[in-house]
Write a protein that holds these residues in place. Structure first.
Motif, PDB file in Angstrom:
ATOM      1  N   ARG A 278     -20.816 -34.175  37.973  1.00 22.53           N
ATOM      2  CA  ARG A 278     -21.745 -33.043  37.893  1.00 22.53           C
ATOM      3  C   ARG A 278     -21.021 -31.792  37.404  1.00 22.53           C
ATOM      4  NH1 ARG A 278     -23.428 -33.186  44.015  1.00 22.53           N
ATOM      5  NH2 ARG A 278     -21.146 -33.178  44.075  1.00 22.53           N
ATOM      6  N   ALA A 279     -19.747 -31.647  37.831  1.00 17.38           N
ATOM      7  CA  ALA A 279     -18.976 -30.458  37.421  1.00 17.38           C
ATOM      8  C   ALA A 279     -18.752 -30.467  35.911  1.00 17.38           C
ATOM      9  CB  ALA A 279     -17.639 -30.427  38.163  1.00 17.38           C
ATOM     10  N   ASN A 280     -18.525 -31.650  35.326  1.00 14.51           N
ATOM     11  CA  ASN A 280     -18.315 -31.737  33.875  1.00 14.51           C
ATOM     12  C   ASN A 280     -19.538 -31.251  33.108  1.00 14.51           C
ATOM     13  OD1 ASN A 280     -15.825 -32.755  34.167  1.00 14.51           O
ATOM     14  ND2 ASN A 280     -16.220 -34.758  33.250  1.00 14.51           N
ATOM     15  N   ILE A 281     -20.727 -31.648  33.589  1.00 13.49           N
ATOM     16  CA  ILE A 281     -21.969 -31.260  32.903  1.00 13.49           C
ATOM     17  C   ILE A 281     -22.201 -29.759  33.077  1.00 13.49           C
ATOM     18  CG2 ILE A 281     -24.480 -31.636  32.793  1.00 13.49           C
ATOM     19  CD1 ILE A 281     -23.900 -34.514  33.907  1.00 13.49           C
ATOM     20  N   ILE A 282     -21.997 -29.276  34.298  1.00 13.54           N
ATOM     21  CA  ILE A 282     -22.231 -27.851  34.591  1.00 13.54           C
ATOM     22  C   ILE A 282     -21.317 -26.945  33.767  1.00 13.54           C
ATOM     23  CG2 ILE A 282     -21.845 -26.109  36.385  1.00 13.54           C
ATOM     24  CD1 ILE A 282     -23.165 -27.867  38.340  1.00 13.54           C
ATOM     25  N   LYS A 283     -20.076 -27.383  33.615  1.00 14.97           N
ATOM     26  CA  LYS A 283     -19.098 -26.557  32.907  1.00 14.97           C
ATOM     27  C   LYS A 283     -19.585 -26.220  31.491  1.00 14.97           C
ATOM     28  CE  LYS A 283     -14.242 -26.596  31.896  1.00 14.97           C
ATOM     29  NZ  LYS A 283     -13.015 -27.360  31.894  1.00 14.97           N
ATOM     30  N   PHE A 327     -18.187 -25.415  41.633  1.00 13.38           N
ATOM     31  CA  PHE A 327     -17.175 -24.533  41.047  1.00 13.38           C
ATOM     32  C   PHE A 327     -17.764 -23.617  39.968  1.00 13.38           C
ATOM     33  CE2 PHE A 327     -13.250 -23.497  38.627  1.00 13.38           C
ATOM     34  CZ  PHE A 327     -12.565 -22.901  39.670  1.00 13.38           C
ATOM     35  N   TYR A 328     -18.636 -24.164  39.115  1.00 12.73           N
ATOM     36  CA  TYR A 328     -19.201 -23.341  38.037  1.00 12.73           C
ATOM     37  C   TYR A 328     -20.669 -22.965  38.241  1.00 12.73           C
ATOM     38  CZ  TYR A 328     -15.029 -23.976  35.152  1.00 12.73           C
ATOM     39  OH  TYR A 328     -13.751 -23.936  34.667  1.00 12.73           O
ATOM     40  N   SER A 329     -21.366 -23.630  39.182  1.00 12.34           N
ATOM     41  CA  SER A 329     -22.815 -23.395  39.285  1.00 12.34           C
ATOM     42  C   SER A 329     -23.129 -21.932  39.624  1.00 12.34           C
ATOM     43  CB  SER A 329     -23.458 -24.342  40.306  1.00 12.34           C
ATOM     44  OG  SER A 329     -22.947 -24.111  41.594  1.00 12.34           O
ATOM     45  N   GLY A 330     -22.326 -21.323  40.500  1.00  8.22           N
ATOM     46  CA  GLY A 330     -22.584 -19.939  40.909  1.00  8.22           C
ATOM     47  C   GLY A 330     -22.547 -18.979  39.727  1.00  8.22           C
TER      48      GLY A 330
END
Ligand code: CMC
Length: 391
Positions: A278-283, A327-330
């Motif tokens: 999920r972090a990869n997509i959000i980034k 990590f990046y969503s905020g």
């Protein structure tokens, strides 16, 4: 590590059988009902994903149209419930207001609190439909601005955006790219098997507490900083690094010193020990949204440097700590215009289909037993009562 006489944090206890979400933490795989998170994030809508998570299959065009229609037409809440928001102090954190709102909803919809199929179906519709409205009204209360009714001409995400940012006196301008980024974030959060809040929903539901009561408990579990509250903590951490003037390396060194008690928020996961897909997509979305909106580019730069520094550091490598979904969503939520105290509320809107699906799966399983873990007792053994005057 730790006390091995019991399973601390239930890290190796399966509490149920489930056919909803599959995670391979070592390979960084996440699937809802067999469909990869990468494909769903690219091709699906949030309500279509919610349908898939809850009912087990992708809907046909007709099923999806009926489902979307039913949900959007139910987004309005009882007029007396709108007044309910006035009872909270101004600037109340919208997360406890959301939990209270869901319990309030159960009183306004008491005919749907049964465990039979019809009640559960109705409660499913009403929760999916009304939680974004409650979330937007909690936010409006916290900033002292007037609430807006949902608009039937808009879709689910657009309605939530308009109710959050719109002004009743003016037309609201929808930005398709921002709406899609928010939709992708919600899809990424839709379920995550037996995490803390979902386990809470199941445990509460195992006593045959209704769907509203169980979901409200999930919201409360999600509010903690080690779970959904982490996205708020990440932004605050980035701001603190900036304000303190310390270098990223100095901050990482502080985290590595266990005595500091400081964690690198948005890093580490109980299940993902390679990377969080999920972090990869959000980034990717973080970069795009920050190009479109007045976002905190300064904080994104710190986040990127922090990520690189940690990924190259032996402390994080040896413990298999990678950036997680928070990590990046905020940074994206911030660029969209949400204040930090709304971040966990957005997580709750995203996780709602998962809580509902997991509760329903358990409710349909006639072999379900009430959850009742045991303990290792470490207290005093037998003692004779000492009268007050002799103590
Ligand atoms: N920063 C520094 N050290 C860490 C971190 C971190 N973020 N996460 C774990 N560690 C260390 C931990 O101190 C331990 O070290 P040692 O072996 O020397 O004692 C080791 O790594 C293993 O960690 P753990 O605490 O045993 O792992 P856990 O599975 O119990 O905890 C976690 C998982 C997510 C709670 C934890 O990694 C954490 O607190 N991360 C920061 C908060 C966060 O970002 N939470 C969001 C999670 S993803 C979305 C969600 O679930 O809501």
């Amino acid at each position: 590590t730790g006390d091995t006489t019991y399973d601390q944090g239930f890290s190796s206890t399966a509490s149920c059988k489930s056919a909803i979400t599959f995670i391979d933490g070592d390979a960084g795989v996440l699937q809802y009902r067999g469909y990869s998170i990468e494909q769903l994030a690219e091709k699906s809508s949030f309500l279509e994903t919610a349908y898939l998570v809850i009912y087990g299959e992708l809907p046909t065009a007709e099923q999806l149209a009926t489902f979307e229609d039913r949900i959007t037409k139910n987004m309005i809440i009882d007029e007396r419930m709108r007044d309910f928001f006035r009872c909270f102090p101004r600037r109340s954190h919208p997360m406890p207001v959301l939990a209270a709102g869901i319990m309030g909803l159960s009183t306004f919809n008491s005919e749907t609190t049964g465990l039979d199929n019809d009640s559960v179906e109705e409660a499913t519709t009403r929760l999916l439909a009304k939680v974004p409205t409650l979330a937007a009204y909690g936010y409006k209360n916290s900033i002292g601005k007037p609430t807006l009714y949902p608009d039937h001409s808009l879709n689910y995400i657009e309605n939530f955006e308009r109710m959050s940012f719109g002004n009743p006196a003016e037309p609201y301008q929808i930005d398709d790219k921002i709406t899609r980024a928010l939709e992708v974030l919600l899809i990424l959060h839709a379920d995550h098997e037996q995490n803390c809040s979902t386990s809470t929903v199941r445990l509460v539901g195992s006593s045959q507490a209704n769907l509203y009561a169980s979901v409200a408990s999930g919201v409360n579990a999600l509010s903690g900083p080690l779970h959904g509250g982490a996205n708020q903590e990440v932004l605050e951490m980035l701001q603190q690094i900036k304000d303190s003037g310390m270098s990223v390396q100095e901050f990482v060194d502080k985290v590595k010193n266990k005595e500091s008690g400081i964690k690198l928020m948005g890093f580490g996961h109980r299940i993902y020990k390679n990377y969080d897909p999920r972090a990869n997509i959000i980034k990717k979305h973080a970069d795009e949204v920050l190009k479109l909106k007045e976002g905190r580019r300064d904080l994104l730069d710190i986040a990127q440097e922090l990520e690189q520094t940690a990924l190259n550091d032996d402390y994080f490598q040896s413990r298999k700590l990678y950036p997680n979904v928070d990590f990046y969503s905020g940074l994206i939520y911030e660029a969209m215009g949400f204040p930090v105290n709304m971040f966990t509320v957005l997580f709750a809107i995203g996780r709602l289909p998962g809580w509902i699906a997991q509760w329903r799966e358990q409710n349909n399983d006639k072999s379900t037993k009430i959850g009742r873990p045991r303990q290792v007792y470490v207290g005093q053994t037998h003692r004779d009562f000492v009268p007050l005057e002799q103590r």
